[in-house]
Design an enzyme around this catalytic site. Structure first.
Site, PDB file in Angstrom:
ATOM      1  N   ARG A 104       5.598   2.915  -3.891  1.00 18.74           N
ATOM      2  CA  ARG A 104       4.702   2.654  -5.223  1.00 18.74           C
ATOM      3  C   ARG A 104       5.865   1.336  -5.819  1.00 18.74           C
ATOM      4  O   ARG A 104       6.860   1.496  -6.225  1.00 18.74           O
ATOM      5  CB  ARG A 104       4.553   3.609  -6.247  1.00 18.74           C
ATOM      6  CG  ARG A 104       3.798   3.170  -7.432  1.00 18.74           C
ATOM      7  CD  ARG A 104       2.212   2.967  -7.171  1.00 18.74           C
ATOM      8  NE  ARG A 104       1.501   2.771  -8.249  1.00 18.74           N
ATOM      9  CZ  ARG A 104       0.952   1.586  -8.554  1.00 18.74           C
ATOM     10  NH1 ARG A 104       1.095   0.474  -7.902  1.00 18.74           N
ATOM     11  NH2 ARG A 104       0.184   1.687  -9.767  1.00 18.74           N
ATOM     12  N   GLY A 105       5.226   0.264  -5.865  1.00 17.60           N
ATOM     13  CA  GLY A 105       5.936  -1.129  -5.877  1.00 17.60           C
ATOM     14  C   GLY A 105       6.660  -0.962  -7.409  1.00 17.60           C
ATOM     15  O   GLY A 105       7.782  -1.294  -7.498  1.00 17.60           O
ATOM     16  N   ASP A 108       7.550   1.463  -9.255  1.00 19.17           N
ATOM     17  CA  ASP A 108       8.666   2.491  -9.374  1.00 19.17           C
ATOM     18  C   ASP A 108      10.001   2.048  -8.631  1.00 19.17           C
ATOM     19  O   ASP A 108      10.916   2.334  -9.302  1.00 19.17           O
ATOM     20  CB  ASP A 108       8.249   3.818  -8.896  1.00 19.17           C
ATOM     21  CG  ASP A 108       6.998   4.535  -9.701  1.00 19.17           C
ATOM     22  OD1 ASP A 108       7.010   4.207 -10.663  1.00 19.17           O
ATOM     23  OD2 ASP A 108       6.667   5.531  -9.070  1.00 19.17           O
ATOM     24  N   ARG A 145      10.265  -0.938  -5.631  1.00 18.36           N
ATOM     25  CA  ARG A 145      10.400  -1.947  -5.058  1.00 18.36           C
ATOM     26  C   ARG A 145      11.617  -2.762  -5.449  1.00 18.36           C
ATOM     27  O   ARG A 145      12.225  -3.144  -4.405  1.00 18.36           O
ATOM     28  CB  ARG A 145       9.201  -3.046  -5.263  1.00 18.36           C
ATOM     29  CG  ARG A 145       9.092  -4.188  -4.753  1.00 18.36           C
ATOM     30  CD  ARG A 145       8.125  -5.166  -4.884  1.00 18.36           C
ATOM     31  NE  ARG A 145       6.692  -4.675  -4.392  1.00 18.36           N
ATOM     32  CZ  ARG A 145       6.389  -4.750  -3.091  1.00 18.36           C
ATOM     33  NH1 ARG A 145       7.213  -5.282  -2.110  1.00 18.36           N
ATOM     34  NH2 ARG A 145       5.263  -4.429  -3.091  1.00 18.36           N
ATOM     35  N   GLY A 187      -7.630  -0.420  -7.359  1.00 17.56           N
ATOM     36  CA  GLY A 187      -8.735  -0.545  -6.689  1.00 17.56           C
ATOM     37  C   GLY A 187      -8.978  -1.273  -5.536  1.00 17.56           C
ATOM     38  O   GLY A 187      -9.926  -1.142  -5.148  1.00 17.56           O
ATOM     39  N   GLU A 204      -2.648   4.491   2.274  1.00 21.76           N
ATOM     40  CA  GLU A 204      -1.352   4.515   3.426  1.00 21.76           C
ATOM     41  C   GLU A 204      -1.020   5.719   4.055  1.00 21.76           C
ATOM     42  O   GLU A 204      -0.845   6.090   5.244  1.00 21.76           O
ATOM     43  CB  GLU A 204      -0.214   3.630   2.684  1.00 21.76           C
ATOM     44  CG  GLU A 204      -0.346   2.244   2.789  1.00 21.76           C
ATOM     45  CD  GLU A 204       0.912   1.721   2.206  1.00 21.76           C
ATOM     46  OE1 GLU A 204       1.078   0.488   2.095  1.00 21.76           O
ATOM     47  OE2 GLU A 204       1.914   2.579   1.826  1.00 21.76           O
TER      48      GLU A 204
END
Length: 892
Positions: A31-32, A34, A36, A64, A98
Site C-alpha cells: 500500500r503506497g 503506508d 512506499r 476504484g 494483486e
C-alpha cells in the site's frame, strides 16, 4: 507402525501448466501511502544492490481504478511475490486484486509467496480486526453490492495470514537487519529455483521431451518409475534431461540433478560425494555421509516417504545406480528417476521401467541448429545454402558437432567455408571427433596448448586455479579462455571449466597421433601406466622436470623427491597415497595447493613460511603424522586446512592466525589433546570439526571465531571444560554437535557447579539461537545432541531439564534428535519450540509418555520406544478425530 496424517494427493494430477518466463525475481505488493517512501524504498534499493531484479508499480492508483493487465503479467513473470501487509493495505481494491492474483500464481505456478506483517499482527489480517480490519470495512462499505468479491478478498486475507511470513515492529526491530534477513531468505530461494542452463538454441528438444514425458507418466502418483535415456556422446542427453528437470521439478517434494556421475565416480570418494549431494539437494541439509553403505541406508530411510525427482546424468557403471538409487522402494510413491547413459546394456541390467533412445537431429533440425550458430538465423543466406548442407552431411545430426562447426565458421566468407570444407573431406565420416579438429586448428599456439591441457588434466577444475597455472606458462589465458569459450570448446559452469567428452577425447587423440607407437615421444601422457613406464625408462626415479606446474602423483613410490627437483614453478602438489616421508625440502614459493592424504609414512608437516601463497593444505588419513609446524598457523591466505583421520597427530601450531581460513577439519585426530590459541580474529572460519579428538578443553580465545557457523565436538571423550558462555556469544553459530559421546563433559554438566553456571548465564544462553531477524540471517538451528550416555538421569548425567534451559531456541530449532535417551516423560516445555519440524525419539526405551508437542511439528519418530504408554496425539488419530496439530504429517 506408521501413521500418514496428511491427506493423500490425487492420483491423476496433470502436468503443471507452462510457467511463464520469469523476468523478475521479486514482485512487491504494498500500500503506497503506508510504506512506499520508507520501508519499500529501502527494501527495493537493497534488493537491487544485491543483484535481485524487482518489479514494483511506480504510481498509486486512485481508489476504484482497475489493476492493469501489465501488472497481472508482471506477477506471473516473478519468481517470488512479497506482500507487505500494512494497516491500510485492505483499504485498496488494487492491493486486494494483486493479492488474489498472487495467490492464484502460488496455486497454479507454485510461485513462492512471503507475507510481511508491517506493524500489524497476522491475526489482524486473518480476522480483519484492528486498524487493518477498519480499512477493510471502509472498502466494504464502498462496494457493498459486490458481496461475492468481498468474500473472495476475505478468503484471500485468511489464506495469506496462515502462510509463514515475517513480522516487523518499528520500535522493536532494526529495519536494516530486517531487510538483510529478507535478502538472505530470497537468495536461498532463488538459488533453489534457478533453472539449469540448457542450450542457447534448444532446437529439436520439444517433441523429444514430449516423448519422454509419455515414458515418465508424471501425472500418476500411485507408481514409481525409472526411465533410461541412452545415446552416443554429444547427442543431447544432458541437455534434454536438464530441460525436463526445469519443467517438472516444481511438482515434486524434492529434486536433484546429479551431473557428471561417470567423472565424479572415478575420483576418490566420488560416490560418497554424490550421495551427499543427493541428500543435501532434496532434504536441504547436510547429513555428512562418509561411507557408501551408510549413504545407501540414509537415502532409503530419509527419502522413502518423499515424492522426488532424481536425474542421474552420464552413468557408466552399474554400481553408480546401485549406490544412488538402489530400487524403487527407496523413494515415495509418485517419484521419478531419469538415468542418462551411453550404454543401453546398463539400462537393461538395471531393469529400468522404460528406455528411450535419443536419435540424431533430422536434416531440417540440424540445418536450423547449425544456422543459428553460424548466422544467428533459422536458415543460411542464399550464397551459403549448398555449403551449409555439406556441413550437415558431415555432422550426421550430432548436436555438439553442429554447434562447434557453426561457431567455427561464423563470420567467414564463402571462400573460407570452401577451404574449411576441403579439410572436412579428409576426415572420415564415421569418426565425428575428427570433425571437431577443425575448431582446434583455428586456434593459435597458446590456445591449442590450453585446450590440450584442459582436455588432459584440468576438465572439471576451478577456473581460478587453471588461470594461475596458465599465467605461469605465459599462455595469456585472459584472452585465450574466452577464445575457447567462444569456439564452444569449453564452458564455465559455476566457476568450473567443463569440456564435452567428445572434445576431450579429441584432444587426447591429437596427442596420441604425435607418436602412436611410442608414448615417450608424446608431449603429454594421460594413463598412469604410460607415465610410470616412460619416467622409469627415460629418467629413472631420480629425475623430475623443474618446469612442472602440476605434480599429481597417486601412490608415489619413493620416500623423498629427487635432489635435483626445486619445484620453483610448481602450483599444485599432490601425492595422495604415496610413500613420501620427508617434506623439509619443500620451498615451492608459487605453491597454492598441497595434498598428501593417505601418506602413511609422513610424520611431520615442515616449515612452510617460504610458501606464502598456500590456499589449501590437506593431509587426511596420514596415520603416522605427529606434528604440524608452527608456521602453518600463520599462512595468511590459507582457505582449507584438513588433517581428518590423522590418528597420531599430537602437535599443532601453538597459535592460529589464519585470517582467510574457511574450514578447519580435525575429525578423528584421536591423539590430539590440546587445541591452539586463536591468535587473531579469524572472521572467515565457518566450520570447525574436532569430533573424535582427545581435546580436553577449548581456549577462551575461541571467541575470535566470530563467523563460526558449524562447531562439532562429538565423541570428544576427554572433553572436560567448555566455555559455554563464550560459545553462545558466537552470533553466527547455527549447527552444533556437542554431547554425543562426550561422557566426561556430560557428567560435569550434571554437577551442581554446571547447573549453577547454566542458571547464572541464562540470558547469554539465549544467544545461541538468534532470532529469525538477526543480522546474520540465520533462520534455523539444528542440534544433534545425544545418543547413548546422555540424559541418563539415574546416573546423574546431564539432565534433560538443563537441555531445555540451555537450548531455549524455540524460535529457530527445526530438528531435534533425542534418540537413545533414558528419560521417562518428554517435558511439556517442548511445546515452546515453535519452529520444530522433526522430533526423533528412537530407542528411548524408558519413555512412557508424550503429553505435549510443538505446534508446528510435522514428523515424529518413536521407533522401538517399548515403554511408551501415553501419547494423546496417536489416540486422537486412532479414534478418527484427527490431529489438532495441522502441520503433523507423519508419526512412526
Amino acid at each position: 507402525m506408521a501413521f500418514q496424517v496428511g491427506t493423500s494427493s490425487s492420483s491423476s494430477l496433470p502436468l503443471s501448466p507452462v510457467i511463464p518466463s520469469q523476468n523478475h525475481d521479486i514482485f512487491l505488493s504494498f500500500r503506497g501511502k503506508d510504506v512506499r517512501h520508507k520501508f519499500i524504498a529501502h527494501l527495493n534499493r537493497a534488493l537491487r544492490q544485491s543483484g535481485i531484479k524487482t518489479y514494483m508499480d511506480g504510481v498509486d492508483l486512485e481508489r476504484g481504478e482497475q489493476i492493469s493487465s501489465e501488472l497481472f503479467k508482471a506477477i506471473e513473470e516473478s519468481r517470488i511475490s512479497i506482500i507487505v501487509l500494512s494497516k491500510n493495505y485492505a483499504e485498496s481494491k488494487w492491493c486486494l486484486d494483486e493479492l488474489l492474483k498472487i495467490l492464484e500464481c502460488r496455486k497454479t505456478f507454485k510461485q513462492t509467496v512471503l507475507p510481511i506483517f508491517y506493524e500489524i499482527k497476522p491475526s489482524d489480517v486473518r480476522d480483519q480486526k484492528g486498524s487493518f480490519g477498519e480499512a477493510f470495512t471502509k472498502l466494504g462499505k464502498k462496494i457493498k453490492d459486490d458481496i461475492k468479491l468481498l468474500e473472495y478478498w476475505k478468503e484471500a486475507l485468511e489464506e495469506v495470514a496462515k502462510l509463514s511470513g515475517l513480522e516487523y515492529i518499528a520500535f522493536e526491530d532494526d529495519e536494516s537487519k530486517f531487510i538483510q534477513n529478507i535478502i538472505g531468505w530470497i537468495n536461498s530461494k532463488i538459488v533453489k529455483q534457478t533453472p539449469l542452463s540448457v542450450a542457447k538454441y534448444p532446437v529439436g528438444i520439444e517433441y523429444r521431451k514430449q516423448d519422454i514425458y509419455q515414458h515418465l507418466s508424471v501425472e500418476r502418483n500411485d507408481i514409481i518409475r525409472i526411465v533410461g535415456i541412452f545415446g552416443p556422446g554429444g547427442i543431447g542427453k544432458t541437455t534434454i534431461s536438464k530441460d525436463i528437470y526445469n519443467q517438472i521439478s516444481s511438482q515434486f517434494e524434492g529434486s536433484c540433478f546429479l551431473s557428471n556421475i561417470r567423472e565424479i565416480s572415478e575420483q576418490a570418494g566420488g560416490l560418497i560425494q554424490l550421495q551427499n549431494t543427493l541428500l543435501v539437494d532434496i532434504l536441504g541439509t547436510s547429513l555428512d555421509v562418509r561411507d557408501t553403505e551408510k549413504g545407501m541406508n540414509m537415502i532409503k530411510d530419509r527419502l522413502c516417504s518423499k515424492r522426488v525427482l532424481l536425474i542421474l546424468d552420464d552413468v557408466d557403471e552399474l554400481v553408480q545406480i546401485e549406490k544412488l538409487v538402489g530400487d524403487c522402494g527407496w523413494f515415495g510413491l509418485g517419484s521419478r528417476i531419469i538415468v542418462t547413459t551411453r550404454d543401453q546394456q546398463l539400462l537393461k541390467i538395471s531393469e529400468v521401467d522404460s528406455m528411450y533412445e535419443l536419435k540424431p537431429l533430422d536434416e531440417n533440425e540440424a540445418l536450423r541448429l547449425f544456422s543459428l550458430h553460424a548466422f544467428k538465423e533459422d536458415e543460411p543466406s542464399y550464397e551459403y545454402v549448398d555449403l551449409a548442407k555439406q556441413v550437415i552431411q558431415y555432422a550426421k545430426g550430432l548436436p555438439l558437432a553442429l554447434v562447434v562447426l557453426g561457431s567455427d565458421l561464423k563470420g567467414k566468407s564463402t571462400n573460407q567455408w570452401k577451404s574449411a570444407l576441403d579439410k572436412y573431406k579428409t576426415i572420415p565420416h564415421k569418426n565425428i571427433q575428427k570433425v571437431l579438429l577443425v575448431s582446434y586448428e583455428g586456434l593459435d599456439n597458446n590456445e591449442k596448448e590450453m585446450f590440450l591441457d584442459i582436455a588432459f588434466f584440468f576438465e572439471g577444475e576451478h577456473l581460478a586455479n587453471i588461470m594461475k597455472i596458465f599465467h605461469s606458462c605465459d599462455f595469456f589465458p585472459d584472452d585465450g579462455i574466452d577464445r575457447l569459450k567462444d569456439k564452444c570448446l569449453i564452458s564455465i559452469e559455476r566457476g568450473y571449466v567443463r569440456m564435452h567428452d567428445l572434445l576431450q577425447d579429441m584432444g587426447r587423440e591429437i596427442i596420441r597421433l604425435e607418436s602412436p607407437n611410442e608414448p615417450g615421444q608424446r608431449s603429454r601422457l594421460f594413463f598412469h601406466e604410460d607415465v610410470f613406464m616412460c619416467w622409469k625408462k627415460a629418467c629413472g626415479p631420480n629425475y623430475l622436470s623443474n618446469e612442472l606446474r602440476v605434480l599429481d602423483w597417486f601412490e608415489y613410490p619413493l620416500q623423498s623427491l629427487p635432489p635435483n627437483f626445486h619445484g620453483n614453478k610448481l602450483i599444485i602438489f599432490k601425492m595422495r597415497g604415496g610413500f613420501i616421508k620427508e617434506l623439509s625440502f619443500i620451498k615451492f614459493k608459487n605453491l597454492t595447493n598441497m595434498d598428501f592424504s593417505d601418506c602413511n609414512f609422513l610424520t611431520k608437516v615442515p616449515d612452510v613460511s617460504s610458501i606464502p601463497n598456500m590456499e589449501k593444505l590437506i593431509a587426511t588419513n596420514c596415520t603416522n603424522l605427529v606434528e604440524v609446524h608452527d608456521s602453518v598457523g600463520s599462512l595468511g591466505i590459507l582457505l582449507l586446512l584438513s588433517f581428518w583421520g590423522c590418528s597420531n597427530l599430537r602437535i599443532l601450531p601453538r597459535s592460529l592466525k589464519l585470517r582467510s581460513l574457511d574450514v578447519l577439519e580435525l575429525y578423528g585426530c584421536s591423539s590430539l589433546r590440546s587445541f591452539p590459541e586463536i591468535g587473531c580474529e579469524m572472521n572467515s572460519l565457518t566450520s570447525l570439526n574436532l569430533s573424535g579428538t582427545a581435546v580436553e578443553e577449548l581456549p577462551l580465545s575461541i571467541d575470535n571465531l566470530t563467523k563460526l557457523d558449524k562447531l562439532y565436538l562429538d565423541k570428544c571423550k576427554n572433553l572436560k571444560r567448555l566455555p559455554i558462555n563464550i560459545i553462545l556469544r558466537l552470533q553466527h553459530l547455527r549447527d552444533v554437535g556437542i554431547f554425543v559421546g562426550c561422557t566426561n563433559l556430560v557428567k560435569k554438566m550434571g554437577s551442581t557447579t554446571m547447573e549453577d553456571e547454566i542458571s547464572s548465564n541464562e540470558e547469554q544462553l539465549q544467544e545461541l539461537a538468534p532470532p529469525t531477524n538477526s543480522s546474520n540471517g540465520s533462520s534455523a538451528l539444528q542440534v544433534l545432541l545425544n545418543r547413548q550416555n546422555c540424559f541418563q538421569s539415574e546416573l546423574n548425567f546431564f539432565p534433560i531439564s538443563s537441555f531445555f534451559t540451555m537450548f531455549n531456541s524455540s524460535a529457530t530449532l527445526i530438528d531435534l534428535n533425542l534418540s537413545g535417551s533414558e528419560f521417562v516423560s518428554l517435558p511439556t516445555s517442548i511445546k515452546g519450540f515453535v519452529a520444530l519440524g522433526g522430533l526423533y525419539l528412537e530407542d528411548c526405551k524408558k519413555l512412557k509418555e508424550i503429553l505435549e508437542l510443538p505446534p508446528n511439528i510435522d514428523y515424529i519418530s518413536v521407533r522401538r520406544c517399548k515403554s511408551l504408554e501415553k501419547f494423546p496425539e496417536v489416540s486422537r488419530i486412532m479414534e478418527f478425530n484427527g490431529s489438532h496439530i495441522k502441520s503433523l504429517d507423519y508419526i512412526e
